[in-house]
Motif scaffolding. Sequence first.
Motif, mmCIF file in Angstrom:
data_model
loop_
_atom_site.group_PDB
_atom_site.id
_atom_site.type_symbol
_atom_site.label_atom_id
_atom_site.label_comp_id
_atom_site.label_asym_id
_atom_site.label_seq_id
_atom_site.Cartn_x
_atom_site.Cartn_y
_atom_site.Cartn_z
ATOM 1 N N TYR A 66 18.011 13.085 -8.916
ATOM 2 C CA TYR A 66 17.520 14.253 -9.656
ATOM 3 C C TYR A 66 17.671 14.085 -11.166
ATOM 4 N N GLY A 67 16.747 14.736 -11.882
ATOM 5 C CA GLY A 67 16.877 14.844 -13.345
ATOM 6 C C GLY A 67 17.574 16.143 -13.683
ATOM 7 N N MET A 68 17.488 17.079 -12.717
ATOM 8 C CA MET A 68 18.154 18.369 -12.862
ATOM 9 C C MET A 68 18.390 18.931 -11.464
ATOM 10 N N LEU A 69 19.585 19.530 -11.255
ATOM 11 C CA LEU A 69 19.888 20.109 -9.936
ATOM 12 C C LEU A 69 20.453 21.511 -10.118
ATOM 13 N N HIS A 70 19.834 22.488 -9.439
ATOM 14 C CA HIS A 70 20.411 23.844 -9.409
ATOM 15 C C HIS A 70 20.952 24.097 -8.008
#
Length: 522
Positions: free
Chosen positions: A361-365
């Motif tokens: 991932y480049g971003m994980l929420h």
Amino acid sequence: MYRSLRVCINDDVSSSNTVHECGLPVTSLLILLFVSSTYPVLQRRQMESHTVDDEQSKEGITQQPPGNRKYRNGRFKEELSRHRMAAFGRLKQCLPTGSTICSLHTSSRVTAKQHYKMLVLGGGTGGITMSARMKRLMGAENVAVVEPSEVHYYQPIWTLVGAGAKNLAPSGRPTANIMPSGVKWVKSKVQEINPDSNTVRTEDGSEITYEYLIVALGLQLHFEKIKGLPEGFEHPNIGSNYSVETVEKTWKALQNFKGGNAVFTYPNTLIKCGGAPQKIMYLTDAFLRKTGKRANANIIYYTSLPVIFAVKKYADSLWEIVKQRDIQVNLRHHLIEVQADKQEAVFQNLDNPEETKTIEYGMLHVTPPMGPNMVIKGGPLADEVGWLDLDKDTLQHKSFPNVFGIGDCTNLPTAKTGAAVAAQSAVLHRTISKVLKKEKPDMKYDGYTSCPFVTSYNTVMLAEYDYDLQPVETFPINQAKERRLMYYMKADVMPHLYWHGLLRGLWGGPGPARKLLHLGMK
Ligand code: FAD
Ligand code: UQ1
């Protein structure tokens, strides 16, 4: 005004009207809503009112720290920042706390033996709301609230904090300021409830006895059930809007995002505000479009559920939205591990548990698994899973008639939201006033709950529904459409309704306003 009101109500996003055109009439509409919804409360207040009035009790037996109004400004900001640091420390130690528990205060003010006619456990949304209502019903001196946290948070705004649309600081206010004046604040943590002897034991060893008990302890977040968390939050590009410690990390991750997979999760448990895992995803999509980064991003949603949303009318709209915005949805998958140093997330296929997949991932929420409060779970007040076991109509406990409950800690079969707490508070107030008069409770909770799906930085689809998953819409328009009016309500009106209406026991949900707006037909 009526002409512009009509314009506003027709404000689905295809219309060219701006939010500003709507300001005054929308405000008028919302004032009308509030007045119509609180009028029955104010009428009842006159009938029930106790002789201790607000001003008297402020000067009289208030047990709050002195000078609490001054505390609001500079000093409070420092306190909030200290509170956040301490809270992140606890998160790292993996304590199974809820989002707002602070154990800094083992209150020296708690005396060894105390008795109250009405004891409220938890000073979150449901606890403060009910203590304000109980003060009205029986007088402040008869009510106590057990709550360890110095700061009370308005959690629903964290969705917008995570997307950089609001600041975190105004989401918290000192508990001292929102505690109804004259009501005793026991600044400690409940450790054990013994409903056979009407006794509650707190962390500092004190015992408090009660005649009636309201349990409003919320639920617990379980980041630690995902391998690699919570320590993974020390790495960049991962955040969670569900906790005060991690919500600003979401905004950092969003700003840092360079490209690749932007991943959003929904766990394999009941959660509060079931729409929040998607709201931040739509906001991310909007942010990346605005900043020209959307072409390099894959937005991916992993949910343990077999549907995008439980209510068909709104689910149909959400499927349209994800299709339109090129968002990939994977049903029946849940997050089991985060390797934050490598920016990898591992998902399990719930229909084929052997099958796992690892995503970079480049971003994980992360939406963490959630569960019942440990103080209730396994004790005499719990159902077989651990939630507070209530009658779904009256909110009275199924086995202990002097015990009541509200909010996220209960087993009421509806979605856990602040909007549900609002509607429950009106019913519970009525139930308790009947029980006090030895009469049968006569008002039924219909399961009302609501989820304002934020779908961009200026649109919301307002879902409202009941126990039967049937839409129960306040406004006489199709609420399955994304609308600017609803965004304005979520971002700018709801916080006021929360601090000044709900927490003061004056807002019992939009039921009366709905009747008015539908000319008595709903
Ligand atoms: P809480 O408000 O969580 O209060 C529980 C209280 O109990 C806390 O103060 C805690 O400190 C205290 N407590 C816990 N353990 C103990 C103990 N042992 N002893 C004493 N006290 C204890 N709702 C909406 O209606 N609309 C929305 O748009 C919305 N969006 C949301 C977005 C996010 C990101 C989040 C996190 C929530 C959102 N919600 C929304 C949900 C809403 O905030 C909750 O459903 C609501 O706050 C529940 O109220 P409660 O009183 O049951 O629990
Ligand atoms: C609501 O009553 C409420 O509690 C104050 C919320 O929590 C913040 C909500 O998000 C919503 C949507 C409601 C319902 C209110 C209206 C006017 C539909």
